[in-house]
Scaffold this active site. Sequence first.
Site, short mmCIF file in Angstrom:
data_model
loop_
_atom_site.label_atom_id
_atom_site.label_comp_id
_atom_site.label_asym_id
_atom_site.label_seq_id
_atom_site.Cartn_x
_atom_site.Cartn_y
_atom_site.Cartn_z
N LYS A 262 68.78 33.66 -14.38
CA LYS A 262 69.20 32.25 -14.37
C LYS A 262 68.06 31.35 -14.87
O LYS A 262 68.28 30.26 -15.36
CB LYS A 262 69.58 31.81 -12.96
CG LYS A 262 70.80 32.53 -12.41
CD LYS A 262 72.08 31.89 -12.85
CE LYS A 262 73.27 32.68 -12.33
NZ LYS A 262 74.52 32.33 -13.00
N CYS B 11 75.24 39.67 -7.26
CA CYS B 11 74.06 38.82 -7.06
C CYS B 11 73.37 39.04 -5.73
O CYS B 11 72.19 38.70 -5.59
CB CYS B 11 74.45 37.36 -7.20
SG CYS B 11 75.26 37.00 -8.75
N GLU C 104 92.11 29.84 -18.11
CA GLU C 104 91.82 30.44 -19.40
C GLU C 104 92.49 31.81 -19.51
O GLU C 104 93.11 32.15 -20.51
CB GLU C 104 90.30 30.56 -19.57
CG GLU C 104 89.85 31.09 -20.92
CD GLU C 104 88.34 31.29 -20.99
OE1 GLU C 104 87.66 31.15 -19.95
OE2 GLU C 104 87.84 31.60 -22.08
N GLU D 210 71.77 25.51 -25.67
CA GLU D 210 73.06 24.83 -25.51
C GLU D 210 73.17 24.10 -24.17
O GLU D 210 74.06 23.30 -23.96
CB GLU D 210 74.23 25.80 -25.73
CG GLU D 210 74.22 27.11 -24.98
CD GLU D 210 73.43 28.24 -25.66
OE1 GLU D 210 72.39 27.95 -26.30
OE2 GLU D 210 73.84 29.41 -25.53
N GLU E 246 68.56 31.47 -18.43
CA GLU E 246 69.80 30.79 -18.80
C GLU E 246 69.58 29.28 -18.88
O GLU E 246 70.05 28.62 -19.81
CB GLU E 246 70.89 31.09 -17.77
CG GLU E 246 72.23 30.43 -18.10
CD GLU E 246 73.28 30.64 -17.01
OE1 GLU E 246 72.93 30.56 -15.82
OE2 GLU E 246 74.45 30.89 -17.36
N CYS F 258 79.79 34.65 -15.87
CA CYS F 258 78.90 33.90 -14.98
C CYS F 258 77.56 34.59 -14.79
O CYS F 258 76.67 34.02 -14.17
CB CYS F 258 79.58 33.61 -13.65
SG CYS F 258 80.49 34.98 -13.03
N GLU G 185 88.42 29.50 -15.18
CA GLU G 185 88.51 30.84 -15.75
C GLU G 185 89.90 31.44 -15.58
O GLU G 185 90.41 32.12 -16.46
CB GLU G 185 87.44 31.74 -15.10
CG GLU G 185 87.15 32.99 -15.91
CD GLU G 185 85.83 33.65 -15.53
OE1 GLU G 185 84.86 32.94 -15.20
OE2 GLU G 185 85.78 34.89 -15.58
N SER H 80 84.81 35.01 -21.36
CA SER H 80 85.32 33.71 -20.95
C SER H 80 84.37 32.64 -21.47
O SER H 80 83.16 32.82 -21.47
CB SER H 80 85.38 33.65 -19.42
OG SER H 80 85.40 32.30 -19.01
S1 SF4 Z 1 71.71 38.03 -9.81
FE1 SF4 Z 1 72.10 39.70 -11.20
S2 SF4 Z 1 74.31 39.84 -11.20
FE2 SF4 Z 1 73.81 37.87 -10.37
S3 SF4 Z 1 73.84 36.50 -12.09
FE3 SF4 Z 1 71.75 37.18 -11.84
S4 SF4 Z 1 71.57 38.89 -13.18
FE4 SF4 Z 1 73.72 38.55 -12.91
#
Ligand code: SF4
Lengths: 679, 175, 629
Positions: free
Chosen positions: A357, A503, A281, A365, A360, A298, A278, A318
């Site tokens: 996540k 997080c 970049e 992809e 995600e 992220c 990053e 990014s």
């Molecule tokens: S814990 Fe919250 S801030 Fe961290 S990646 Fe997940 S959603 Fe984003």
Amino acid sequence: MEGYITIDGAQTPINGCKNLLEVIRASGIELPTFCYHSELSVYGACRMCIVDIDGRGIQASCSTPPEDGMVVRTHTEQVMKIRRMALELLLANHHGNCQTCGKNTQCKLQELAQKLGVKNVRFDEVNDVLPIDDLNQSLVRDPNKCILCGDCVRMCKEVQGVGVLDFVGRGSDVRVSPAFGKNLNEVECVYCGQCASVCPTGALIIKSQTEKVWKAINDPSKTVIVQVAPAVRAAIAQSYDIAGGEHAMAKTVTALRRIGFDKVYDTSFTADLTTVEEATEFLDRVAKGEKLPQFTSCCPAWVKYAEQFYPDYLANLSSCKSPQQMFGSLAKQYFADHEGVKREDLYVVSIMPCTAKKFEATRPEFVVDGDPDINAVLSTQELISMIDEAGIRVSNLAPESMDLPFGFKTGAGIIFGTSGGVAEAVLRLASAGTSEDGKPAPTEFRDVRGLEGLKEASVTLGDRTIKLAVLSGLSNAREVLARLQSGEADYDIIEVMACRGGCIGGGGQPLPNDMAAREERKATIYDCDAILPLHNAADNPYIKECYSTLLQKPNSSIAHKLLHTGYRSRRRIEGEDLDLSETKTGEKTPVSVCIGTNCYLRGSYDTLRKLIDKAREAGLAGAIDFKATFCFEKCKASPNVQVGDTIYGGITPDKIDEFFENTIKPAAQGASDAETLEV
Amino acid sequence: MAQSAVLTDSGPKAGRNFSRVQEIIKDYGATESALIPILQKVQDEYRYLPEEILTFVATALDIPPATVYGVATFYAQFSLEPKGKHIIKCCDGTACHVRKNQTIINAIEQRLNLSDGRQTTDDHRFTFEIVSCIGACALAPAVVIDGRVYGQTTPERIVAAIDEIEEADKAEAAQ
Amino acid sequence: MTPFAKLNSPSELDALKRKAISAISGCATRVLVCGGTGCMASGSPKVLEALQSALEKHSVPVRADIMNEEDEAAISIGYSGCPGYCQVGPIVRILPADYFYTHVKPEDAEEIVTQTVLGGQPVQRLLFNDGSESYATRDDLPFYKDQVNVVLADCGVVEPGDIRDYISRDGYRALAEALYGLTPEAVVAEVTESGLRGRGGAGFSTGRKWGFTQVVKSDKKYVVCNADEGDPGAFMDESIMEGNPHALLEGMAIAGYAIGADEGYIYVRAEYPLAIERLRTAISQAEQAGLLGDRILGGPFSFHIRIKEGAGAFVCGEETALISSIEGQRGMPRPKPPFPANSGLWGKPTVVNNVETFANVSKIILNGAEWFRSFGIESSPGTKVFALTGDVVNTGLIEVPMGTTVGDVVFKIGGGIRTGKAFKAVQIGGPSGACLTEEHLDLPLDYDSLRSVGAMVGSGGLVVMDESTCMVEIARFFMSFTQKESCGKCVLCREGTRRMLDILTRIVSGRGKVEDIDLLEELALTVRDGSLCGLGKSAPNPVISTLKHFRDEYLAHIVDGVCPAGECDAFKTYSIIEEKCRGCGLCAKKCPADAISGEIKKPYVINADLCIKCGACADACKFEAVTLG
Ligand code: SF4
Ligand SMILES: Cc1cc2nc3c(=O)[nH]c(=O)nc-3n(C[C@H](O)[C@H](O)[C@H](O)COP(=O)(O)O)c2cc1C
Ligand code: SF4
Ligand code: SF4
Ligand code: SF4
Ligand code: SF4
Ligand code: SF4
Ligand code: SF4
Ligand code: SF4
Ligand code: FES
Ligand code: FES
Ligand code: FES
Ligand code: FES
């Protein structure tokens, strides 16, 4: 406000508390609450926090400003009676199955019913069961357990600026729900899980994947590896009686091995890799002077948010994958190349502080030929439940260290777990090469640290001043983007984390997940950074090795293939036009008659009724799906009727016979013939 | 096509561009405080609040669709289902209630074949609503049909009025 | 109406007033047809039409514009607002003699024109007649005799559609006097001194409320008129808005001047389309006349009024919910403090008052606080408008001095019980109020006396009930209303009202349990004490007061299995009246439970144990031999 309040006979200083509830809590009395959270607006609905104030009677303390000289009693007979009645009423309207409920032992409703001595429920049970919303990867919403405290609504709207949840209906029919009673996967939810963090009951909980992980562990054909995100170590100690940080991490490593994971790695490793990619970049963009500010990418909740609401800014994100996904693609590649584990036999588990996540990991992809780079994502909460299921006593375990190479990290990777961490890691790297005057570049950038939702800093790199913004809580992103759009703000790099404080306060973290807990976790993260030998991602020897053996150099084409990604607009309404869902053509022929004002005035009700009659007469009633619909915006030709995909104008009642015979009948017969053919 | 009806458009979207809603929004201004008047106007126009329109309004006003849905479901005036051609409102305010309006409610429900909380007849001809007080309390019991107030009324009079409306509709349709 | 110039000073207003008076007095006869919701429903538009054509037929020249002095015609005809006695509508009044015609039909137009308009004589058969004598003018009517009209004084005489009619009766003079003769502080002081208390329910001192708002410093303040009038069975505010809308506008403008606001909102319930229309007309006329809008009467003060239509939610009558609703949100009440005086509409200092409260203001400014205090009693000065409905002979809007007794209202003005049965109770204040019984007939109607017996003035709905009304059923009815109208925000009101409704429904349908009474009482008290807003705090009142005064009726339902008032269907049984039964046997054929037996041509009988109370027999019998009792 200064002064004193008499609370149950004891003089208590107000000390600047913003409401009476806080003064009472400061005085050592734990008033019960469902709907009060210091970071949300005051709502005043649950009535748990009521007290008796001399001269004013029963008042909710959360919404009462403290005043010098107040005399307050917190547990008079009347007050207790009201609280108990409120609880009894809630329980009467609650689908209680505590033993199997995801919130069992952590549930405030359960806890308060017990603490306040609600001994029986004298009202009839409610029988209507509302559908449970569990069609997304991250959360399960069970409206039957909702007590309508509105915490999730305010969290989603006020702190996250998303607002996918709101109250629906009125009176005893009120529900909390996404628009039109949809499920979360059909609306703009970013899966940050902050709503579940504040929900006092089992109405909003994390969707568990532990079962599927147990299954993989017990499958001998699978190599099961696990990565643990930086923020997890900051929270896990709070659930066991052990010291936090690397110490807790080391014991957790042992626990993970006892559970049965084949290798234990650190997401902080790929966080270091993210920093290198990053920063490269960013420096490239600065050199070219394009696509600035650069946003971090992220946080998957932020990425989805940007895709939904700010597609115009997607080029500014990014292109780096998140550390979790970098780990996934790297691990699948590495194990195939170096350990001889076939891609489909490698099962990659993440342990994350995060619910987004989970979503995600399922983005198309990140899935190769049906095999996702990350096979399962567990939240910190689920990790704890797996440890508990296995009966492992963490405090008794000897610490162990992570496996190499992906278990090695610098402090820069660790601080990714807290708001400001990504920005600081990039700054450490970028400034390391710029200390031309001989002075070592600073390794700490304190301006970007802390739990505040919006932090700003500027840093001189060489001859250029870099302006940063560090945001957490998506409503802050909304505000900053508005200022960017209007030209009021100007930054070079913007770190966005969806959860307040980053997080460490992720939606997957154990409860309580309030600001006090986050404060403690933040301190732990910086302690971990401090005790590690290295603080600059570029110094990580295994990262260097990675580049020399596989990735060549930062932002190389192979690095791009493995570590970078792209984004897509998820805006639902483009320009002024609305993306209408496709008309469903089942076996029935849809016939919609417009009953908008113009069509209605020209007799469309009669048209509709006559058509229904005709259909009955012709025995085609079952083959046609009649609908009254709103304006087709063809009012000049009204009354309008849509058959299948085609709109016909001028269908006045006198034209019905002809129209039915020539248009509807063939269409409906066609459909029912087709049906018979299929049979 | 043999008949005189004109083919105006086709395809799933059929070119709806919400121009009427856009006009309404322009008239009231795209701010949250205009939401309720906008919904009222939209309902005047379309006779109910279609989902697509609510989503469009939300986007135009920059408020979440859930919030708009929350407002639309809070107020009794708003309907998310198409309403009938004729709207019958029977007052169940205190004055009307103590003047025994229940018989009127029963008679209307029976006449229109409505039960289990259904409000609109299958043929979309009538929608029946029970409302509280229309301000004609001194003439209790009161019923409003298509804006016309029937005071000091009886089940027979209301059923007759409904019959009359249906006859008129039929006569009109027959022409 | 012919357009007229903007007024630029109090003297221009005065000149217009004199012109209006002389124009009106040039009219020998004014025919006023009641254009209130009630009379419109009873057919007054047709009556107006018929009168107009009758006048035309007799070639009586009619002044198109009453203010047009040039017009030789000495007859005018138009709509007035509601004079209150809607029950006997359509009402036609002929001024200046003030003949008061009731139940006027279009067919009566001819006679009214020939006999009264042309002949100057009353049409005897159209005068109100109570069975023993007839009464020529309004003031003679027993219904009005004991009333004192302050707020409604102009309602029913003034043409709501013509601002000059209002001006001719000193309209907007109070505003002019305030703007040119009083400081804002002096206005607040005068209103405070008058002792005017809010007519919207709680009875808070209006002057003090204005004072709180006045002292808050802010770049923007608002005046909000609460015209939501949600109490089902009350229509005082409606009548004022329909009949004399300018009184409300003038009161709001004076409030705006007093507190330093330049913008006002009227939040009217959408169920009052006529009121909304009349208000819109009134606002535009007042703006045209320079009595609203920028630089009122040429001075520095500006005040704009906008209308917001409600969308059907009783709780929006609660001031913070009302504010949320104006802001475009769900009408959910907010905790107080902060009070609207500090943080109201869009967070700005805001005064919220009821329609009737505002309608009193101009009278106070014109006549002084002392004059106002000469009505009513020390702690509650002035008059109060009530909507008298239910089982009384005379229903309608009445205005009496504060402190008039319950008995006087029911028996003198209301004329006693319509049905000839015994008086049982008056429900005051609608669903948030309480019932008053025989023991309260001497109780004065004012804020404090009512509070002392656990009741409240509320909006001013008075529903009289005779002995055939079941008080448990009434409590159930009110609870079903509040339960439906609860916003659903706070636990006790949302869940508690529903549970109370469950219990009450159980009792009236014959399934009550003895424990229910205690549970109901406990619920009622906790919901009252623990709820967030006034709706929840007052929703239990009907339960609490009926439990207090009619506990034996509750017990009779539960323990004895009877409804003493004979109202609740669940306790009724079907039986066949021997004398009426012709023995046709139809009922037995229709009975789904085979509960009816008998021999053809002899009276049939119903076996009560088998009967499921479906009512099929009663529907079937052509001789009305089946009764439910
Ligand atoms: S814990 Fe919250 S801030 Fe961290 S990646 Fe997940 S959603 Fe984003
Ligand atoms: C549930 C509820 C409904 C109310 N409805 C009305 C109403 O319809 N009209 C009104 O003027 N006040 C109503 N009020 C009182 C208002 O909240 C407020 O006190 C009043 O408008 C203040 O005006 P006042 O001081 O002139 O009475 C209601 C209060 C509650 C709690
Ligand atoms: S939400 Fe709480 S009270 Fe309800 S079932 Fe779950 S644990 Fe039990
Ligand atoms: S707490 Fe009580 S109800 Fe729950 S599982 Fe244990 S014994 Fe059963
Ligand atoms: S997960 Fe986040 S975006 Fe989704 S509903 Fe919860 S708070 Fe809102
Ligand atoms: S889902 Fe949870 S947080 Fe949201 S309102 Fe219901 S109980 Fe409260
Ligand atoms: S008392 Fe009732 S109406 Fe008032 S806030 Fe609570 S739930 Fe809403
Ligand atoms: S009410 Fe019904 S069940 Fe009873 S006797 Fe009559 S028909 Fe039979
Ligand atoms: S229908 Fe009437 S008249 Fe005939 S048997 Fe029955 S009760 Fe008697
Ligand atoms: S915490 Fe105060 S009302 Fe809920
Ligand atoms: S109203 Fe039917 S097309 Fe516009
Ligand atoms: S109570 Fe029915 S009109 Fe008012
Ligand atoms: S409406 Fe005519 S007297 Fe009330």
